[in-house]
Design a protein around this motif. Sequence first.
Motif, PDB file in Angstrom:
ATOM      1  N   GLN A  94      50.961  45.866  43.750  1.00  0.00           N
ATOM      2  CA  GLN A  94      50.112  46.005  44.938  1.00  0.00           C
ATOM      3  C   GLN A  94      49.438  47.380  44.940  1.00  0.00           C
ATOM      4  O   GLN A  94      48.264  47.508  45.292  1.00  0.00           O
ATOM      5  N   ALA A  95      50.185  48.391  44.490  1.00  0.00           N
ATOM      6  CA  ALA A  95      49.622  49.750  44.438  1.00  0.00           C
ATOM      7  C   ALA A  95      48.460  49.799  43.442  1.00  0.00           C
ATOM      8  O   ALA A  95      47.409  50.399  43.717  1.00  0.00           O
ATOM      9  N   LEU A  96      48.635  49.152  42.290  1.00  0.00           N
ATOM     10  CA  LEU A  96      47.550  49.120  41.297  1.00  0.00           C
ATOM     11  C   LEU A  96      46.364  48.325  41.848  1.00  0.00           C
ATOM     12  O   LEU A  96      45.203  48.735  41.704  1.00  0.00           O
ATOM     13  N   TYR A  97      46.671  47.198  42.501  1.00  0.00           N
ATOM     14  CA  TYR A  97      45.574  46.417  43.104  1.00  0.00           C
ATOM     15  C   TYR A  97      44.785  47.255  44.113  1.00  0.00           C
ATOM     16  O   TYR A  97      43.548  47.186  44.157  1.00  0.00           O
ATOM     17  N   LYS A  98      45.491  48.051  44.910  1.00  0.00           N
ATOM     18  CA  LYS A  98      44.801  48.874  45.929  1.00  0.00           C
ATOM     19  C   LYS A  98      43.760  49.782  45.277  1.00  0.00           C
ATOM     20  O   LYS A  98      42.698  50.045  45.851  1.00  0.00           O
ATOM     21  N   ARG A  99      44.068  50.271  44.064  1.00  0.00           N
ATOM     22  CA  ARG A  99      43.084  51.127  43.367  1.00  0.00           C
ATOM     23  C   ARG A  99      41.852  50.308  42.980  1.00  0.00           C
ATOM     24  O   ARG A  99      40.721  50.765  43.120  1.00  0.00           O
ATOM     25  N   TYR A 100      42.091  49.090  42.502  1.00  0.00           N
ATOM     26  CA  TYR A 100      40.948  48.228  42.190  1.00  0.00           C
ATOM     27  C   TYR A 100      40.192  47.836  43.463  1.00  0.00           C
ATOM     28  O   TYR A 100      38.966  47.739  43.474  1.00  0.00           O
ATOM     29  N   GLN A 101      40.942  47.631  44.541  1.00  0.00           N
ATOM     30  CA  GLN A 101      40.298  47.248  45.801  1.00  0.00           C
ATOM     31  C   GLN A 101      39.361  48.366  46.278  1.00  0.00           C
ATOM     32  O   GLN A 101      38.264  48.103  46.772  1.00  0.00           O
ATOM     33  N   ALA A 102      39.809  49.607  46.078  1.00  0.00           N
ATOM     34  CA  ALA A 102      38.964  50.739  46.473  1.00  0.00           C
ATOM     35  C   ALA A 102      37.668  50.738  45.652  1.00  0.00           C
ATOM     36  O   ALA A 102      36.572  50.952  46.189  1.00  0.00           O
ATOM     37  N   LEU A 103      37.790  50.441  44.362  1.00  0.00           N
ATOM     38  CA  LEU A 103      36.591  50.337  43.516  1.00  0.00           C
ATOM     39  C   LEU A 103      35.690  49.208  44.013  1.00  0.00           C
ATOM     40  O   LEU A 103      34.464  49.361  44.114  1.00  0.00           O
ATOM     41  N   ALA A 104      36.322  48.076  44.318  1.00  0.00           N
ATOM     42  CA  ALA A 104      35.570  46.902  44.774  1.00  0.00           C
ATOM     43  C   ALA A 104      34.796  47.238  46.049  1.00  0.00           C
ATOM     44  O   ALA A 104      33.624  46.869  46.196  1.00  0.00           O
ATOM     45  N   ASN A 105      35.453  47.964  46.959  1.00  0.00           N
ATOM     46  CA  ASN A 105      34.795  48.320  48.219  1.00  0.00           C
ATOM     47  C   ASN A 105      33.588  49.215  48.008  1.00  0.00           C
ATOM     48  O   ASN A 105      32.646  49.212  48.799  1.00  0.00           O
ATOM     49  N   VAL A 113      40.099  40.673  39.386  1.00  0.00           N
ATOM     50  CA  VAL A 113      39.386  41.900  39.773  1.00  0.00           C
ATOM     51  C   VAL A 113      39.523  42.981  38.708  1.00  0.00           C
ATOM     52  O   VAL A 113      38.569  43.748  38.463  1.00  0.00           O
ATOM     53  N   ASP A 114      40.664  43.039  38.014  1.00  0.00           N
ATOM     54  CA  ASP A 114      40.823  44.076  36.971  1.00  0.00           C
ATOM     55  C   ASP A 114      39.867  43.832  35.816  1.00  0.00           C
ATOM     56  O   ASP A 114      39.323  44.764  35.223  1.00  0.00           O
ATOM     57  N   GLU A 115      39.631  42.545  35.519  1.00  0.00           N
ATOM     58  CA  GLU A 115      38.708  42.196  34.434  1.00  0.00           C
ATOM     59  C   GLU A 115      37.277  42.628  34.790  1.00  0.00           C
ATOM     60  O   GLU A 115      36.536  43.115  33.948  1.00  0.00           O
ATOM     61  N   PHE A 116      36.913  42.461  36.064  1.00  0.00           N
ATOM     62  CA  PHE A 116      35.561  42.844  36.488  1.00  0.00           C
ATOM     63  C   PHE A 116      35.298  44.312  36.178  1.00  0.00           C
ATOM     64  O   PHE A 116      34.195  44.695  35.799  1.00  0.00           O
ATOM     65  N   PHE A 117      36.326  45.135  36.366  1.00  0.00           N
ATOM     66  CA  PHE A 117      36.162  46.575  36.134  1.00  0.00           C
ATOM     67  C   PHE A 117      36.661  46.990  34.739  1.00  0.00           C
ATOM     68  O   PHE A 117      37.054  48.139  34.529  1.00  0.00           O
ATOM     69  N   ASP A 118      36.618  46.032  33.804  1.00  0.00           N
ATOM     70  CA  ASP A 118      37.004  46.310  32.409  1.00  0.00           C
ATOM     71  C   ASP A 118      38.368  46.997  32.312  1.00  0.00           C
ATOM     72  O   ASP A 118      38.564  47.884  31.473  1.00  0.00           O
ATOM     73  N   PHE A 119      39.287  46.610  33.169  1.00  0.00           N
ATOM     74  CA  PHE A 119      40.675  47.079  33.119  1.00  0.00           C
ATOM     75  C   PHE A 119      40.763  48.607  33.175  1.00  0.00           C
ATOM     76  O   PHE A 119      41.612  49.217  32.526  1.00  0.00           O
ATOM     77  N   ARG A 120      39.883  49.208  33.953  1.00  0.00           N
ATOM     78  CA  ARG A 120      39.767  50.665  34.007  1.00  0.00           C
ATOM     79  C   ARG A 120      41.095  51.363  34.308  1.00  0.00           C
ATOM     80  O   ARG A 120      41.383  52.423  33.759  1.00  0.00           O
ATOM     81  N   TYR A 121      41.863  50.786  35.202  1.00  0.00           N
ATOM     82  CA  TYR A 121      43.156  51.409  35.558  1.00  0.00           C
ATOM     83  C   TYR A 121      44.332  50.699  34.878  1.00  0.00           C
ATOM     84  O   TYR A 121      45.479  50.876  35.267  1.00  0.00           O
ATOM     85  N   GLY A 122      44.041  49.866  33.908  1.00  0.00           N
ATOM     86  CA  GLY A 122      45.093  49.078  33.265  1.00  0.00           C
ATOM     87  C   GLY A 122      45.096  47.651  33.806  1.00  0.00           C
ATOM     88  O   GLY A 122      44.372  47.342  34.749  1.00  0.00           O
ATOM     89  N   ARG A 123      45.906  46.801  33.196  1.00  0.00           N
ATOM     90  CA  ARG A 123      45.890  45.378  33.562  1.00  0.00           C
ATOM     91  C   ARG A 123      46.755  45.094  34.781  1.00  0.00           C
ATOM     92  O   ARG A 123      47.873  45.588  34.878  1.00  0.00           O
ATOM     93  N   LEU A 124      46.223  44.290  35.685  1.00  0.00           N
ATOM     94  CA  LEU A 124      47.040  43.771  36.779  1.00  0.00           C
ATOM     95  C   LEU A 124      47.884  42.636  36.209  1.00  0.00           C
ATOM     96  O   LEU A 124      47.340  41.746  35.548  1.00  0.00           O
ATOM     97  N   PRO A 125      49.188  42.644  36.450  1.00  0.00           N
ATOM     98  CA  PRO A 125      50.003  41.559  35.900  1.00  0.00           C
ATOM     99  C   PRO A 125      49.752  40.221  36.617  1.00  0.00           C
ATOM    100  O   PRO A 125      49.705  40.165  37.848  1.00  0.00           O
ATOM    101  N   TYR A 126      49.558  39.188  35.831  1.00  0.00           N
ATOM    102  CA  TYR A 126      49.477  37.822  36.361  1.00  0.00           C
ATOM    103  C   TYR A 126      50.495  36.995  35.594  1.00  0.00           C
ATOM    104  O   TYR A 126      50.743  37.258  34.419  1.00  0.00           O
ATOM    105  N   ARG A 127      51.078  35.979  36.247  1.00  0.00           N
ATOM    106  CA  ARG A 127      51.971  35.078  35.560  1.00  0.00           C
ATOM    107  C   ARG A 127      51.201  33.826  35.169  1.00  0.00           C
ATOM    108  O   ARG A 127      50.366  33.340  35.941  1.00  0.00           O
ATOM    109  N   SER A 128      51.506  33.306  33.990  1.00  0.00           N
ATOM    110  CA  SER A 128      50.810  32.109  33.535  1.00  0.00           C
ATOM    111  C   SER A 128      51.782  30.932  33.395  1.00  0.00           C
ATOM    112  O   SER A 128      52.986  31.081  33.589  1.00  0.00           O
ATOM    113  N   LEU A 129      51.230  29.798  33.074  1.00  0.00           N
ATOM    114  CA  LEU A 129      52.021  28.586  32.871  1.00  0.00           C
ATOM    115  C   LEU A 129      51.440  27.824  31.694  1.00  0.00           C
ATOM    116  O   LEU A 129      50.241  27.886  31.443  1.00  0.00           O
TER     117      LEU A 129
END
Length: 371
Positions: free
Chosen positions: A317-328, A235-251
């Motif tokens: 989760q707090a950062l995600y909530k900001r993206y979720q508000a944008l998504a809504n 979701v952060d990528e969709f909004f061009d990382f407007r509020y910064g990057r959401l952390p994801y773990r990779s493998l």
Amino acid sequence: MYDWLIVGAGFAGSVLAERIASQRDQSVLIIDRRPHIAGNAYDRHDDAGVLMHQYGPHIFHTNSDAIVEHLSQFTAWRPYEHRVLARVDGKLVPIPINRTTVNALYDLDLKTDEEAEAFLGSRAEPVEEIRTSEDVVVSKVGRELYEKFFRGYTTKQWGLDPSELDKSVTSRVPTRTNDDDRYFTDTHQIMPKHGYTRMFEKMLAHPNIKVMLNADYREVRDMIPHRRLIFTGPVDEFFDFRYGRLPYRSLRFEHVTLEQERYQDVGTVNYPMSEAYTRISEYKHITGQKHHATTITYEYPSATGDPYYPIPRAENQALYKRYQALANQTENVHFVGRLATYRYYNMDQVVGQALAEFRRIQETVPLWTSP
Ligand code: FAD
Ligand code: UDP
């Protein structure tokens, strides 16, 4: 003009593509930037002919009859109950921790649930409020077993100490006082008989669905006229990382094919105390395939690479909530799936989420007629 453009051909995107095509009789273009469908559940026969999972072992388990019924339209199943051993103090013992684990590590002969409960209870540390992934384990089995089974594994897997992670992470792994050595206890523990990719092929075979691979949304979005969008990427990528990057773990996955029938006794062996990898999985246990060779996968956690795991902790989760508000606020776009809703969901939960989103679409999005 497509009625729907769906970004991502994993469970979220593919379940919705099929529902929209078959139940709304509308046209769907589903794209993925990878060269294949099925998202992280993608499986294939490798060069030796062994059916393996490209993105690590995917075990299907659920308590939902409805989800099994839904997927059964596209696959037959084989029963499979996953078992995991952990290499601890030079021994291979069951994880989740159960009575067998305790007996093996402490050279005991506890015979009943009550005895095991008393033993673990005598080691457990009282925790006033269970907030973190450390609290969950320490409060049930005490610090010693926590150190042996959880601390090292979790630090490797997440790059964080368990005390820095939400309790939901280690809560995925229960503690048992009986000798049930299955990893999951769900009512349905089954694998698609011919693999996940075959199931996805069937799901996407509807004539209203077109599939485009090697296509990144950012590169093709302006070239594909569509009325509505379903986005299942980060979701952060969709909004061009407007509020910064959401952390994801990779493998990083290291797949190895060996010229031998069998490598280990169970589907997965965890390495919580040593090694740079977290676990080794052997697919033939999981798929039931008979073959003279076998393929195993080492999982090396990594901070960089494809986003696989949302990292459950309050600040994320707090950062995600900001993206979720944008998504809504974004009209005509639906965000679904593990990356788009930043949730550490299993496959069945993603299917459930996609079916719920489809019901919402049916209730709120009027059927238009294609020109
Ligand atoms: P994904 O499968 O990630 O699909 C999203 C797709 O979108 C991807 O294919 C991606 O390429 C594509 N995409 C993203 N952005 C773009 C873009 N901009 N343009 C085009 N395409 C894009 N679950 C279980 O139930 N049991 C298990 O045993 C299990 N094991 C797992 C093991 C590992 C190592 C991992 C990482 C996950 C595991 N899971 C397991 C979880 C499971 O993988 C997910 O629940 C499920 O795959 C999520 O489906 P999804 O459609 O949300 O996302
Ligand atoms: N975990 C652990 N030791 C183990 C197994 C799991 O510490 O032997 C912790 C670890 O933090 C892991 C989490 O529990 O990420 C959830 O485990 P699960 O097997 O569900 O992880 P997944 O299959 O999603 O990678």
